[in-house]
Design a protein around this motif. Sequence first.
Motif, PDB file in Angstrom:
ATOM      1  N   VAL A  46     -14.798  76.322 128.340  1.00 52.50           N
ATOM      2  CA  VAL A  46     -14.385  76.175 126.944  1.00 52.50           C
ATOM      3  C   VAL A  46     -14.273  74.705 126.588  1.00 52.50           C
ATOM      4  CG1 VAL A  46     -13.115  78.345 126.988  1.00 52.50           C
ATOM      5  CG2 VAL A  46     -11.909  76.225 127.460  1.00 52.50           C
ATOM      6  N   SER A  47     -14.305  74.447 125.287  1.00 46.30           N
ATOM      7  CA  SER A  47     -14.160  73.081 124.776  1.00 46.30           C
ATOM      8  C   SER A  47     -12.762  72.898 124.229  1.00 46.30           C
ATOM      9  CB  SER A  47     -15.187  72.814 123.675  1.00 46.30           C
ATOM     10  OG  SER A  47     -14.911  71.589 123.021  1.00 46.30           O
ATOM     11  N   SER A  48     -12.150  71.762 124.534  1.00 47.03           N
ATOM     12  CA  SER A  48     -10.777  71.515 124.098  1.00 47.03           C
ATOM     13  C   SER A  48     -10.679  71.284 122.596  1.00 47.03           C
ATOM     14  CB  SER A  48     -10.216  70.296 124.834  1.00 47.03           C
ATOM     15  OG  SER A  48     -10.992  69.146 124.557  1.00 47.03           O
ATOM     16  N   THR A  49     -11.808  71.090 121.918  1.00 46.85           N
ATOM     17  CA  THR A  49     -11.774  70.844 120.475  1.00 46.85           C
ATOM     18  C   THR A  49     -12.361  72.006 119.683  1.00 46.85           C
ATOM     19  OG1 THR A  49     -13.894  69.680 120.616  1.00 46.85           O
ATOM     20  CG2 THR A  49     -11.886  68.348 120.709  1.00 46.85           C
ATOM     21  N   THR A  50     -12.695  73.096 120.369  1.00 43.64           N
ATOM     22  CA  THR A  50     -13.236  74.261 119.678  1.00 43.64           C
ATOM     23  C   THR A  50     -12.087  75.150 119.213  1.00 43.64           C
ATOM     24  OG1 THR A  50     -15.224  74.232 121.044  1.00 43.64           O
ATOM     25  CG2 THR A  50     -14.730  76.268 119.880  1.00 43.64           C
ATOM     26  N   THR A  51     -12.132  75.545 117.968  1.00 44.88           N
ATOM     27  CA  THR A  51     -11.068  76.369 117.406  1.00 44.88           C
ATOM     28  C   THR A  51     -11.113  77.775 117.981  1.00 44.88           C
ATOM     29  OG1 THR A  51     -11.195  75.126 115.340  1.00 44.88           O
ATOM     30  CG2 THR A  51     -10.059  77.245 115.267  1.00 44.88           C
ATOM     31  N   ALA A  52      -9.956  78.284 118.377  1.00 43.82           N
ATOM     32  CA  ALA A  52      -9.886  79.632 118.936  1.00 43.82           C
ATOM     33  C   ALA A  52     -10.172  80.676 117.862  1.00 43.82           C
ATOM     34  CB  ALA A  52      -8.507  79.873 119.536  1.00 43.82           C
ATOM     35  N   VAL A  53     -10.626  81.852 118.270  1.00 45.30           N
ATOM     36  CA  VAL A  53     -10.881  82.934 117.324  1.00 45.30           C
ATOM     37  C   VAL A  53      -9.839  84.019 117.512  1.00 45.30           C
ATOM     38  CG1 VAL A  53     -13.344  82.518 117.115  1.00 45.30           C
ATOM     39  CG2 VAL A  53     -12.521  83.955 118.959  1.00 45.30           C
ATOM     40  N   ALA A  54      -9.641  84.801 116.461  1.00 50.70           N
ATOM     41  CA  ALA A  54      -8.498  85.706 116.425  1.00 50.70           C
ATOM     42  C   ALA A  54      -8.631  86.927 117.319  1.00 50.70           C
ATOM     43  CB  ALA A  54      -8.277  86.169 114.986  1.00 50.70           C
ATOM     44  N   ALA A 235     -25.352  83.263 114.743  1.00 48.55           N
ATOM     45  CA  ALA A 235     -24.420  82.300 114.162  1.00 48.55           C
ATOM     46  C   ALA A 235     -23.479  81.717 115.210  1.00 48.55           C
ATOM     47  CB  ALA A 235     -23.602  82.965 113.058  1.00 48.55           C
ATOM     48  N   HIS A 236     -23.334  82.411 116.336  1.00 48.58           N
ATOM     49  CA  HIS A 236     -22.432  81.951 117.396  1.00 48.58           C
ATOM     50  C   HIS A 236     -23.089  80.938 118.331  1.00 48.58           C
ATOM     51  CE1 HIS A 236     -19.423  84.792 116.188  1.00 48.58           C
ATOM     52  NE2 HIS A 236     -20.187  85.843 116.453  1.00 48.58           N
ATOM     53  N   TYR A 237     -24.360  80.606 118.092  1.00 46.98           N
ATOM     54  CA  TYR A 237     -25.095  79.748 119.027  1.00 46.98           C
ATOM     55  C   TYR A 237     -25.356  78.345 118.512  1.00 46.98           C
ATOM     56  CZ  TYR A 237     -25.859  83.882 121.856  1.00 46.98           C
ATOM     57  OH  TYR A 237     -25.667  84.990 122.644  1.00 46.98           O
ATOM     58  N   GLY A 238     -24.869  78.012 117.355  1.00 44.58           N
ATOM     59  CA  GLY A 238     -25.051  76.669 116.820  1.00 44.58           C
ATOM     60  C   GLY A 238     -26.434  76.449 116.227  1.00 44.58           C
ATOM     61  N   ALA A 239     -26.607  75.307 115.579  1.00 45.37           N
ATOM     62  CA  ALA A 239     -27.869  74.993 114.922  1.00 45.37           C
ATOM     63  C   ALA A 239     -29.026  74.881 115.905  1.00 45.37           C
ATOM     64  CB  ALA A 239     -27.723  73.691 114.134  1.00 45.37           C
ATOM     65  N   ASP A 240     -28.729  74.474 117.154  1.00 47.49           N
ATOM     66  CA  ASP A 240     -29.791  74.321 118.159  1.00 47.49           C
ATOM     67  C   ASP A 240     -30.043  75.615 118.925  1.00 47.49           C
ATOM     68  OD1 ASP A 240     -27.513  74.481 119.680  1.00 47.49           O
ATOM     69  OD2 ASP A 240     -27.721  72.508 120.614  1.00 47.49           O
ATOM     70  N   CYS A 241     -29.284  76.649 118.633  1.00 52.26           N
ATOM     71  CA  CYS A 241     -29.396  77.973 119.268  1.00 52.26           C
ATOM     72  C   CYS A 241     -29.066  77.934 120.762  1.00 52.26           C
ATOM     73  CB  CYS A 241     -30.802  78.560 119.063  1.00 52.26           C
ATOM     74  SG  CYS A 241     -30.782  80.327 118.647  1.00 52.26           S
ATOM     75  N   THR A 243     -25.696  76.298 121.690  1.00 56.36           N
ATOM     76  CA  THR A 243     -24.344  75.749 121.760  1.00 56.36           C
ATOM     77  C   THR A 243     -23.344  76.850 121.416  1.00 56.36           C
ATOM     78  OG1 THR A 243     -25.170  73.571 121.065  1.00 56.36           O
ATOM     79  CG2 THR A 243     -22.789  73.931 120.966  1.00 56.36           C
ATOM     80  N   PRO A 244     -22.843  77.590 122.401  1.00 54.14           N
ATOM     81  CA  PRO A 244     -21.912  78.690 122.152  1.00 54.14           C
ATOM     82  C   PRO A 244     -20.644  78.225 121.450  1.00 54.14           C
ATOM     83  CG  PRO A 244     -22.762  78.762 124.392  1.00 54.14           C
ATOM     84  CD  PRO A 244     -23.169  77.443 123.833  1.00 54.14           C
ATOM     85  N   ASP A 245     -20.195  79.004 120.467  1.00 58.04           N
ATOM     86  CA  ASP A 245     -18.971  78.652 119.754  1.00 58.04           C
ATOM     87  C   ASP A 245     -17.757  79.267 120.439  1.00 58.04           C
ATOM     88  OD1 ASP A 245     -19.092  81.348 119.156  1.00 58.04           O
ATOM     89  OD2 ASP A 245     -19.263  81.093 116.983  1.00 58.04           O
ATOM     90  N   ALA A 246     -16.603  79.163 119.789  1.00 58.06           N
ATOM     91  CA  ALA A 246     -15.356  79.645 120.384  1.00 58.06           C
ATOM     92  C   ALA A 246     -15.397  81.142 120.652  1.00 58.06           C
ATOM     93  CB  ALA A 246     -14.179  79.308 119.469  1.00 58.06           C
ATOM     94  N   TYR A 247     -16.074  81.887 119.798  1.00 59.81           N
ATOM     95  CA  TYR A 247     -16.156  83.341 119.985  1.00 59.81           C
ATOM     96  C   TYR A 247     -16.814  83.678 121.321  1.00 59.81           C
ATOM     97  CZ  TYR A 247     -17.702  88.160 119.382  1.00 59.81           C
ATOM     98  OH  TYR A 247     -17.940  89.504 119.564  1.00 59.81           O
ATOM     99  N   LEU A 248     -17.954  83.049 121.617  1.00 58.88           N
ATOM    100  CA  LEU A 248     -18.655  83.321 122.873  1.00 58.88           C
ATOM    101  C   LEU A 248     -17.887  82.756 124.068  1.00 58.88           C
ATOM    102  CD1 LEU A 248     -22.402  82.758 121.899  1.00 58.88           C
ATOM    103  CD2 LEU A 248     -21.252  84.917 122.412  1.00 58.88           C
ATOM    104  N   GLN A 249     -17.294  81.578 123.911  1.00 59.79           N
ATOM    105  CA  GLN A 249     -16.484  81.010 124.989  1.00 59.79           C
ATOM    106  C   GLN A 249     -15.342  81.964 125.326  1.00 59.79           C
ATOM    107  OE1 GLN A 249     -15.174  77.104 123.823  1.00 59.79           O
ATOM    108  NE2 GLN A 249     -17.251  76.347 123.495  1.00 59.79           N
TER     109      GLN A 249
END
Length: 281
Positions: A46-54, A235-241, A243-249
């Motif tokens: 996980v990334s320390s700056t990625t916002t958590a999901v509910a 949408a969870h993979y970023g513009a470069d397809c 980069t996993p976002d908080a949901y996938l992390q």
Amino acid sequence: MKKRLSAALLLAAGLAACGGGSGDDSASATPASKSLTISMYGKPVVSSTTTAVAHSQFSLISAAVAADTSNPASDAQATAKSLTDALAARGVTADITSQVVDGTALHQIVTTEYNGKSPTADQFKTDPSSWLVVNFQLDDMVTPTTDPAQQAALQQFTADLLVFSQWAAVSGKAVFVVRPIPTCDSLYSASSGLYNAETAALSNGAPIRFMGEVGASFSFDQNGNAVPDAGTDFAHYGADCRTPDAYLQNKQVDSMADTIALAYKEQASSASAASAASTAQ
């Protein structure tokens, strides 16, 4: 290079120091009452700056960690915190340490500590007494596997993971390998290449157990464009397809925690059965 070599030597020293026998037999007979010790190595999940999901049943990242500027050290701390919370939600108390190690450092460990060679059959004597969770990746997770240099890197990775996990087993460590999250940037993505390299290591005899599957899947059309399968959202993979976002992390940490909790309960059940058999005698 010095930083990478330092990381490699620290990891090798940790493997040697933590390995060996099973320790106190009376304690190992009741693992459910003990805090599970886990060492994590590789890229933070996980990334320390990625916002958590509910959707998560635990806090992905603590407020204090999330406030930090993103860097490997804080990401490693966030990963350890996330997995600790996830395991706690599953009734497992864990003491987790984390260290960032890249593909180059993994190769240095294998070559400097083990001369690139597997242990001999008579050295596999120790039952696992502690666990390693590894998320080793290639130094280059962008170049597709059609590139000859990337193919060579993947072959080396397979060999290194095999030797690393075998020596970990000799040191009394069970190795759990975090599966890479699939990416939709290319049919021949570095992520898919890494997935196949890990599978090849298992087929070649690596004593590893996989974890961290997120359940995402997609196919590619005749033009090489990714097409999402049901339940997969690009949408969870970023513009470069890739980069996993908080949901996938978050899903990956959940999956890791499920695997660890199951293995922990299996260990506890096995130890209880062995203790009962010993008492009956």
